[in-house]
Structure formats: C-alpha cells, structure tokens
Design a protein around this motif. Structure first.
Motif, PDB file in Angstrom:
ATOM      1  N   UNK A  74      -6.440  -0.481 -16.247  1.00  0.00           N
ATOM      2  CA  UNK A  74      -7.111   0.308 -15.234  1.00  0.00           C
ATOM      3  C   UNK A  74      -6.487   0.040 -13.963  1.00  0.00           C
ATOM      4  N   UNK A  75      -6.520  -1.239 -13.690  1.00  0.00           N
ATOM      5  CA  UNK A  75      -6.194  -1.652 -12.202  1.00  0.00           C
ATOM      6  C   UNK A  75      -5.002  -1.144 -11.517  1.00  0.00           C
ATOM      7  N   UNK A  76      -4.083  -1.173 -12.723  1.00  0.00           N
ATOM      8  CA  UNK A  76      -2.690  -0.638 -12.296  1.00  0.00           C
ATOM      9  C   UNK A  76      -2.709   0.853 -12.270  1.00  0.00           C
ATOM     10  N   UNK A  77      -3.478   1.207 -12.976  1.00  0.00           N
ATOM     11  CA  UNK A  77      -3.173   2.804 -13.405  1.00  0.00           C
ATOM     12  C   UNK A  77      -3.777   3.307 -11.861  1.00  0.00           C
ATOM     13  N   UNK A  78      -4.949   2.884 -11.286  1.00  0.00           N
ATOM     14  CA  UNK A  78      -5.515   3.174 -10.023  1.00  0.00           C
ATOM     15  C   UNK A  78      -4.599   2.974  -9.050  1.00  0.00           C
ATOM     16  N   UNK A  79      -3.976   1.772  -8.914  1.00  0.00           N
ATOM     17  CA  UNK A  79      -2.996   1.489  -7.913  1.00  0.00           C
ATOM     18  C   UNK A  79      -1.572   2.251  -7.714  1.00  0.00           C
ATOM     19  N   UNK A  80      -1.072   2.633  -9.193  1.00  0.00           N
ATOM     20  CA  UNK A  80       0.011   3.520  -9.265  1.00  0.00           C
ATOM     21  C   UNK A  80      -0.445   4.722  -8.732  1.00  0.00           C
TER      22      UNK A  80
ATOM     23  N   UNK B 108       0.871  -1.178  -0.066  1.00  0.00           N
ATOM     24  CA  UNK B 108       0.005  -0.032  -0.082  1.00  0.00           C
ATOM     25  C   UNK B 108       0.860   1.250   0.132  1.00  0.00           C
ATOM     26  N   UNK B 109       2.114   1.169   0.590  1.00  0.00           N
ATOM     27  CA  UNK B 109       3.209   2.204   0.718  1.00  0.00           C
ATOM     28  C   UNK B 109       4.163   2.306  -0.493  1.00  0.00           C
ATOM     29  N   UNK B 110       4.508   1.164  -0.799  1.00  0.00           N
ATOM     30  CA  UNK B 110       5.622   1.138  -1.988  1.00  0.00           C
ATOM     31  C   UNK B 110       5.153   0.062  -2.968  1.00  0.00           C
TER      32      UNK B 110
END
Length: 125
Positions: free
Chosen positions: A107-113, A52-54
C-alpha cells in the motif's frame, strides 16, 4: 573544433549535474515507515528530498555522469554503444526494484508511486 568544444562543455555540465543529483539522493532523509526487514535483508525506500520528484534520482545522477564522461572522451562510437546498453540495464534494474518494493510495501509504495509519477527522467518516464 567548435562542436567538440561544445560537447566537452555539455559533458562537464552533465557530470557536475549528475554529481549534484546523486549527492542530493544520498543525503535525502530516511522515512522510518518505509524500512522493511525480511529474510535477513533490509529494504529502504526514500520518499523525501529529491525522492519527492523522482523515484530513482541516484540512477539519473549516475547516468548523467556516465553520459558526460563519454561526451568528454569525444568518441561517438563509445557513446552510441554504451548508453543504450546502460539504459536497458537501468530500466531492468528499476523494474526489479519496483517488484521488490511492491512486495515489501504494497500500500505504501502504491501511494508513493501515485504521488511520484516519474521513475528517472522528469516529464518523460
């Protein structure tokens, strides 16, 4: 001797910190929505726990262990030759992993990023 002793102590702290960070990264639970099966390969992106942080805490842990080990050796030539090469390798690996993740989870990785701005070093990169 005081400087060398201080470097040894810092090296031990870096090694222990790296081991803890790597262990936390390995023990982070998987999110079933971030698993992709394509072309016989499995791509898993962890998004909970320390992730969640890195985005790449496992690489930070390995880098800390390596840096601490070189500090314990106490030879500055090894330190200044190996660490820059290791950083270049790690950042090239991160770029490759991110391209793969974007292809698998656009989309999911863009949100996570966007939620996890730091790749490997908090408040830096």
């Amino acid at each position: 001797y005081r400087i060398r002793d201080a470097l040894h102590l810092i090296g031990m702290v870096a090694i222990l910190s790296g081991i803890v960070i790597y262990y936390l990264a390995r023990m982070s639970p998987l999110d079933p929505r971030m698993i992709s099966y394509s072309l016989g390969e499995v791509l898993i992106i962890k998004t909970s726990g320390i992730y969640r942080y890195l985005r790449y805490p496992n690489l930070l842990g390995l880098l800390l262990v390596e840096t601490g080990s070189l500090m314990l050796i106490g030879n500055s030539i090894y330190f200044f030759l190996i660490i820059p090469g290791q950083l270049v390798t790690i950042f090239a690996l991160i770029e490759s992993l991110e391209k793969t993740a974007i292809a698998a989870f656009p989309e999911k990785f863009a949100d996570y990023k966007s939620q996890t701005p730091w790749k490997i070093f908090p408040y830096v990169v």
